[in-house]
Design a protein around this motif. Structure first.
Motif, PDB file in Angstrom:
ATOM      1  N   UNK A   1       0.869  -1.168   0.000  1.00  0.00           N
ATOM      2  CA  UNK A   1       0.000   0.000   0.000  1.00  0.00           C
ATOM      3  C   UNK A   1       0.910   1.225   0.000  1.00  0.00           C
ATOM      4  N   UNK A   2       0.687   2.143  -0.936  1.00  0.00           N
ATOM      5  CA  UNK A   2       1.560   3.312  -1.051  1.00  0.00           C
ATOM      6  C   UNK A   2       0.771   4.607  -1.102  1.00  0.00           C
ATOM      7  N   UNK A   3       1.454   5.687  -0.772  1.00  0.00           N
ATOM      8  CA  UNK A   3       0.864   7.026  -0.810  1.00  0.00           C
ATOM      9  C   UNK A   3       0.426   7.349  -2.233  1.00  0.00           C
ATOM     10  N   UNK A   4      -0.762   7.891  -2.360  1.00  0.00           N
ATOM     11  CA  UNK A   4      -1.298   8.239  -3.684  1.00  0.00           C
ATOM     12  C   UNK A   4      -0.446   9.297  -4.388  1.00  0.00           C
ATOM     13  N   UNK A   5       0.226  10.175  -3.622  1.00  0.00           N
ATOM     14  CA  UNK A   5       1.001  11.258  -4.214  1.00  0.00           C
ATOM     15  C   UNK A   5       2.433  10.830  -4.524  1.00  0.00           C
ATOM     16  N   UNK A   6       3.137  10.308  -3.521  1.00  0.00           N
ATOM     17  CA  UNK A   6       4.572  10.017  -3.716  1.00  0.00           C
ATOM     18  C   UNK A   6       4.884   8.538  -3.881  1.00  0.00           C
ATOM     19  N   UNK A   7       3.905   7.668  -3.594  1.00  0.00           N
ATOM     20  CA  UNK A   7       4.116   6.238  -3.757  1.00  0.00           C
ATOM     21  C   UNK A   7       4.844   5.576  -2.595  1.00  0.00           C
ATOM     22  N   UNK A   8       5.240   6.330  -1.591  1.00  0.00           N
ATOM     23  CA  UNK A   8       5.959   5.776  -0.439  1.00  0.00           C
ATOM     24  C   UNK A   8       5.118   4.681   0.203  1.00  0.00           C
ATOM     25  N   UNK A   9       5.788   3.562   0.547  1.00  0.00           N
ATOM     26  CA  UNK A   9       5.036   2.499   1.215  1.00  0.00           C
ATOM     27  C   UNK A   9       4.845   2.872   2.688  1.00  0.00           C
ATOM     28  N   UNK A  10       4.033   2.071   3.360  1.00  0.00           N
ATOM     29  CA  UNK A  10       3.701   2.372   4.747  1.00  0.00           C
ATOM     30  C   UNK A  10       4.319   1.363   5.692  1.00  0.00           C
ATOM     31  N   UNK A  11       5.557   0.992   5.392  1.00  0.00           N
ATOM     32  CA  UNK A  11       6.251   0.040   6.261  1.00  0.00           C
ATOM     33  C   UNK A  11       6.484   0.625   7.651  1.00  0.00           C
ATOM     34  N   UNK A  12       6.398   1.957   7.779  1.00  0.00           N
ATOM     35  CA  UNK A  12       6.522   2.575   9.105  1.00  0.00           C
ATOM     36  C   UNK A  12       5.188   2.558   9.854  1.00  0.00           C
TER      37      UNK A  12
ATOM     38  N   UNK B   1       1.632  10.956   5.914  1.00  0.00           N
ATOM     39  CA  UNK B   1       1.206  12.121   6.705  1.00  0.00           C
ATOM     40  C   UNK B   1       1.494  13.463   6.024  1.00  0.00           C
ATOM     41  N   UNK B   2       2.657  13.608   5.406  1.00  0.00           N
ATOM     42  CA  UNK B   2       3.022  14.872   4.755  1.00  0.00           C
ATOM     43  C   UNK B   2       2.055  15.218   3.621  1.00  0.00           C
ATOM     44  N   UNK B   3       1.771  14.237   2.760  1.00  0.00           N
ATOM     45  CA  UNK B   3       0.900  14.523   1.622  1.00  0.00           C
ATOM     46  C   UNK B   3      -0.577  14.585   2.001  1.00  0.00           C
ATOM     47  N   UNK B   4      -0.953  13.936   3.100  1.00  0.00           N
ATOM     48  CA  UNK B   4      -2.316  14.088   3.594  1.00  0.00           C
ATOM     49  C   UNK B   4      -2.545  15.540   3.994  1.00  0.00           C
ATOM     50  N   UNK B   5      -1.613  16.093   4.774  1.00  0.00           N
ATOM     51  CA  UNK B   5      -1.710  17.496   5.219  1.00  0.00           C
ATOM     52  C   UNK B   5      -1.682  18.426   4.018  1.00  0.00           C
ATOM     53  N   UNK B   6      -0.739  18.208   3.114  1.00  0.00           N
ATOM     54  CA  UNK B   6      -0.590  19.092   1.955  1.00  0.00           C
ATOM     55  C   UNK B   6      -1.813  19.037   1.037  1.00  0.00           C
ATOM     56  N   UNK B   7      -2.435  17.882   0.926  1.00  0.00           N
ATOM     57  CA  UNK B   7      -3.563  17.712   0.019  1.00  0.00           C
ATOM     58  C   UNK B   7      -4.890  18.180   0.616  1.00  0.00           C
ATOM     59  N   UNK B   8      -5.107  17.941   1.902  1.00  0.00           N
ATOM     60  CA  UNK B   8      -6.441  18.162   2.457  1.00  0.00           C
ATOM     61  C   UNK B   8      -6.576  19.310   3.458  1.00  0.00           C
ATOM     62  N   UNK B   9      -5.490  19.827   3.982  1.00  0.00           N
ATOM     63  CA  UNK B   9      -5.602  20.956   4.915  1.00  0.00           C
ATOM     64  C   UNK B   9      -5.753  22.251   4.127  1.00  0.00           C
ATOM     65  N   UNK B  10      -6.504  23.204   4.694  1.00  0.00           N
ATOM     66  CA  UNK B  10      -6.625  24.519   4.061  1.00  0.00           C
ATOM     67  C   UNK B  10      -5.253  25.173   3.990  1.00  0.00           C
ATOM     68  N   UNK B  11      -5.045  25.991   2.962  1.00  0.00           N
ATOM     69  CA  UNK B  11      -3.791  26.725   2.817  1.00  0.00           C
ATOM     70  C   UNK B  11      -3.975  28.139   3.365  1.00  0.00           C
TER      71      UNK B  11
END
Length: 185
Positions: free
Chosen positions: A33-44, A58-68
């Motif tokens: 399973x990987x991040x939709x934006x960067x493809x990073x897996x979730x081994x952590x 977490x980084x791309x979730x914030x960047x994608x869904x938080x207000x700017x």
């Protein structure tokens, strides 16, 4: 006696014999399973489900869904000021000119930016060229790109009131007809 089978990966369908990632009500091998934006897996083990049902780090979730923030353009997490049709970090909601935080009211100025009272009138070209105070209400006299309170529109030499009278300009300063002729011919 038969042993219970371990969890099955929703991505590959094989039994998971090592680390298990639980996400979206399913189980996965962390590397499937990987991040939709960067493809990073979730081994952590850190996976976020977006409102779109997709997986995000977490980084791309914030960047994608938080207000700017309208001030710094960075995602806002936590306290938010909603003003002028946008969201702001509290430290970013300051006068666009002097960067002073607002203690009371603010004024919507050009380009949708907030201004303190002084800089709002300055940005709107409503500062009297004579007294340097805002022209808040009533009439004003416009001479070129300068504005004046009617009572402050005076001859630069003899100080006679010019509002409603004939005047001439020299070096962006107003003069009555008499002084202009005497000083500049």
């Amino acid at each position: 006696m038969q042993q219970a089978a371990g969890p099955v990966c929703a991505a590959c369908g094989h039994q998971i014999t090592d680390a298990v990632l639980n996400a979206f009500g399913l189980t996965y091998h962390p590397y499937h399973l990987g991040c939709r934006v960067c493809g990073k897996d979730f081994s952590d083990g850190r996976v976020n489900e977006g409102p779109d049902g997709m997986a995000y780090c977490p980084e791309h979730f914030i960047d994608t869904f938080c207000q700017k923030c309208q001030g710094c353009q960075k995602p806002i997490q936590g306290e938010t000021i909603n003003a002028l049709g946008g969201a702001w970090h509290p430290p970013c909601f300051v006068c666009a000119k002097c960067q002073t935080p607002f203690t009371g009211s603010f004024f919507p100025g050009p380009k949708g930016l907030p201004y303190c009272e002084r800089h709002y009138y300055d940005a709107m070209g409503l500062i009297c060229a004579s007294c340097s105070q805002p022209i808040v209400t009533g009439k004003c006299v416009k001479m070129g790109d300068q504005r004046y309170h009617p009572e402050h529109f005076l001859c630069s030499h003899c100080q006679v009131k010019l509002s409603g009278n004939e005047y001439h300009t020299k070096h962006k300063k107003p003069y009555c007809k008499k002084c202009h002729l005497r000083l500049f011919g």
